[in-house]
Scaffold this active site. Structure first.
Site, mmCIF file in Angstrom:
data_model
loop_
_atom_site.group_PDB
_atom_site.id
_atom_site.type_symbol
_atom_site.label_atom_id
_atom_site.label_comp_id
_atom_site.label_asym_id
_atom_site.label_seq_id
_atom_site.Cartn_x
_atom_site.Cartn_y
_atom_site.Cartn_z
ATOM 1 C CE LYS A 162 -9.118 13.581 -12.242
ATOM 2 N NZ LYS A 162 -10.322 14.136 -12.877
ATOM 3 C CG LEU A 163 -8.805 13.250 -4.045
ATOM 4 C CD1 LEU A 163 -7.562 12.502 -3.584
ATOM 5 C CD2 LEU A 163 -10.070 12.535 -3.563
ATOM 6 C CG HIS A 188 4.933 2.631 8.585
ATOM 7 N ND1 HIS A 188 5.013 1.853 7.460
ATOM 8 C CD2 HIS A 188 5.911 3.559 8.469
ATOM 9 C CE1 HIS A 188 6.001 2.291 6.710
ATOM 10 N NE2 HIS A 188 6.567 3.323 7.284
ATOM 11 C CE LYS A 234 7.908 2.259 -4.572
ATOM 12 N NZ LYS A 234 7.924 2.274 -3.117
ATOM 13 C CB ALA A 278 -2.101 2.765 9.194
ATOM 14 N NE ARG A 315 5.303 6.605 -1.142
ATOM 15 C CZ ARG A 315 4.869 6.009 -2.233
ATOM 16 N NH1 ARG A 315 4.619 6.706 -3.321
ATOM 17 N NH2 ARG A 315 4.653 4.702 -2.251
ATOM 18 C CD GLU A 330 -0.879 1.926 -3.207
ATOM 19 O OE1 GLU A 330 -0.383 0.897 -3.669
ATOM 20 O OE2 GLU A 330 -0.578 2.388 -2.085
ATOM 21 C CG HIS A 339 -5.015 0.025 -0.522
ATOM 22 N ND1 HIS A 339 -3.872 -0.704 -0.338
ATOM 23 C CD2 HIS A 339 -5.197 0.716 0.635
ATOM 24 C CE1 HIS A 339 -3.390 -0.475 0.882
ATOM 25 N NE2 HIS A 339 -4.182 0.377 1.495
HETATM 26 P P1 GTP Z 1 3.507 -3.150 -1.476
HETATM 27 O O1 GTP Z 1 3.267 -3.647 -0.062
HETATM 28 O O2 GTP Z 1 3.675 -1.669 -1.506
HETATM 29 O O3 GTP Z 1 4.591 -3.885 -2.188
HETATM 30 O O4 GTP Z 1 2.201 -3.434 -2.347
HETATM 31 P P2 GTP Z 1 1.105 -4.565 -2.208
HETATM 32 O O5 GTP Z 1 0.850 -5.123 -3.542
HETATM 33 O O6 GTP Z 1 1.429 -5.517 -1.122
HETATM 34 O O7 GTP Z 1 -0.170 -3.692 -1.850
HETATM 35 P P3 GTP Z 1 -0.923 -3.521 -0.463
HETATM 36 O O8 GTP Z 1 -2.296 -3.144 -0.861
HETATM 37 O O9 GTP Z 1 -0.736 -4.688 0.426
HETATM 38 O O10 GTP Z 1 -0.202 -2.281 0.260
HETATM 39 C C1 GTP Z 1 0.061 -1.077 -0.356
HETATM 40 C C2 GTP Z 1 0.334 -0.001 0.693
HETATM 41 O O11 GTP Z 1 -0.679 0.003 1.693
HETATM 42 C C3 GTP Z 1 1.605 -0.124 1.491
HETATM 43 O O12 GTP Z 1 2.692 0.420 0.811
HETATM 44 C C4 GTP Z 1 1.262 0.665 2.761
HETATM 45 O O13 GTP Z 1 1.301 2.067 2.529
HETATM 46 C C5 GTP Z 1 -0.171 0.288 2.976
HETATM 47 N N1 GTP Z 1 -0.277 -0.912 3.806
HETATM 48 C C6 GTP Z 1 -0.610 -2.141 3.395
HETATM 49 N N2 GTP Z 1 -0.615 -3.021 4.400
HETATM 50 C C7 GTP Z 1 -0.278 -2.320 5.508
HETATM 51 C C8 GTP Z 1 -0.099 -2.682 6.886
HETATM 52 O O14 GTP Z 1 -0.257 -3.815 7.288
HETATM 53 N N3 GTP Z 1 0.255 -1.677 7.742
HETATM 54 C C9 GTP Z 1 0.437 -0.392 7.333
HETATM 55 N N4 GTP Z 1 0.794 0.512 8.253
HETATM 56 N N5 GTP Z 1 0.299 -0.019 6.052
HETATM 57 C C10 GTP Z 1 -0.045 -0.969 5.141
#
Ligand code: GTP
Ligand code: MG
Length: 214
Positions: free
Chosen positions: A27-28, A166, A52, A162, A50, A150, A131
């Site tokens: 789609k994108l 990371h 899991k 980011a 990606r 997601e 997100h």
């Molecule tokens: P998970 O962290 O995956 O358990 O989900 P969540 O419910 O906390 O969702 P959230 O929206 O916080 O984050 C989902 C995804 O966003 C992560 O897996 C990362 O890919 C990205 N992400 C969120 N917070 C950060 C951050 O502080 N730094 C970076 N680099 N990536 C982030």
């Protein structure tokens, strides 16, 4: 559930997610190509995805306390682990991020389950991105299956930040020294200031009044 039965269940579960993920990527890509060909302008810089791995899924299940021997572990995984299929969209400008997410969410076979705007409301560490948790139907031999994907939307500057954050986070095994945290927060704000400047210049070049929101 026995390990053998679980392996089989997970194989199918991950396969469905790969199909859903590929659908969103398509789609994108279509939007990107259409923009490039018809509008001579490309709001999408890059799209990556990606899935899991089974190991990383098991690891997250453990963290969430989802036991293979508990009642219907797959139902709990579906409910609680929504980042099995992940797509990342990088745009040049903040306005493009909102434009592209709107175009995706407006598609009739895309259901938006959740939208988290960490651009308007960044995380305390400085993380910015948009997100979207979307559900798309995947058409299989046995019928249609809804799959959750997601999708993270961000600018190049947000992505740059980011990636480094990371790396640092993992290098220090999640225990980042305070001065580095402060430096990262400052870098996030600098990156966002760059986004704001680039956006303004972009609007000027496009002959739009930067103060005009329309
Ligand atoms: P998970 O962290 O995956 O358990 O989900 P969540 O419910 O906390 O969702 P959230 O929206 O916080 O984050 C989902 C995804 O966003 C992560 O897996 C990362 O890919 C990205 N992400 C969120 N917070 C950060 C951050 O502080 N730094 C970076 N680099 N990536 C982030
Ligand atoms: Mg998180």
């Amino acid at each position: 559930m026995s390990e053998g039965a679980w392996d089989e269940t997970v194989r199918r579960f991950l396969l469905e997610h790969r199909f859903g993920m590929d659908e969103v990527v398509t789609k994108l890509s279509i939007l990107r190509d259409e923009f490039a060909h018809l509008h001579d302008y490309n709001p999408i810089e890059s799209v990556s995805s990606r899935l899991k791995s089974p190991e990383s899924l098991l690891e997250k299940m453990e963290r969430r306390g989802i036991d293979l021997d508990g009642p219907d572990p797959l139902a709990r995984v579906r409910q609680e682990i929504t980042d099995v299929a992940g797509v990342r969209v990088t745009c040049s400008f903040v306005s493009d991020v909102y434009h592209v997410v709107d175009l995706l969410m407006a598609q009739p076979d895309v259901t938006t389950l959740e939208l988290r705007d960490y651009i308007a409301d960044p995380k305390p560490n400085g993380y910015r991105s948009l997100h979207a948790l979307v559900e798309v139907p995947v058409f299989l031999s046995g019928g249609s299956v809804p799959v959750v994907v997601e999708v993270q939307f961000r600018t190049i500057a947000m992505d740059f930040w980011a990636s480094l954050e990371h790396k640092i986070y993992y290098k220090y095994r999640r225990d980042v020294p305070a001065d580095l945290l402060a430096g990262l927060k400052e870098a996030a704000d600098t990156a966002y200031a760059l986004d704001a400047t680039m956006e303004r210049l972009h609007q000027e070049v496009r002959g739009l009044d930067p103060l005009d929101d329309s």
